[in-house]
Design a protein around this motif. Structure first.
Motif: not given
Length: 66
Positions: A3-7, A18-38
């Motif tokens: 089932t889809q998880k929400t994180i 430091t710029n947090k955009n790379p962290i946010i993009k990596a988080f969103e990419k990883h979560v979407s690869q698992n078909n979960d909601e970020s």
């Protein structure tokens, strides 16, 4: 079937200077690869506690990362 998880990621955009955009993009990419909601919440220093509590109540995340 999984089932889809929400994180929820709570992040302070100015912490550490430091710029947090790379962290946010990596988080969103990883979560979407698992078909979960970020969900990303960037703190502002104003009413963050209440905003996060409301977000948790509304979205009911399975995991919260801080």
């Amino acid at each position: 079937m999984k089932t889809q998880k929400t994180i929820l990621l709570v992040i302070n955009p100015i912490a550490g200077g430091t710029n947090k955009n790379p962290i946010i993009k990596a988080f969103e990419k990883h979560v979407s690869q698992n078909n979960d909601e970020s969900i990303v919440y960037e703190t502002t220093g104003k009413n963050d506690k209440e905003a996060i509590q409301n977000l948790i109540a509304e979205k009911r995340p399975d995991r919260i990362l801080i």
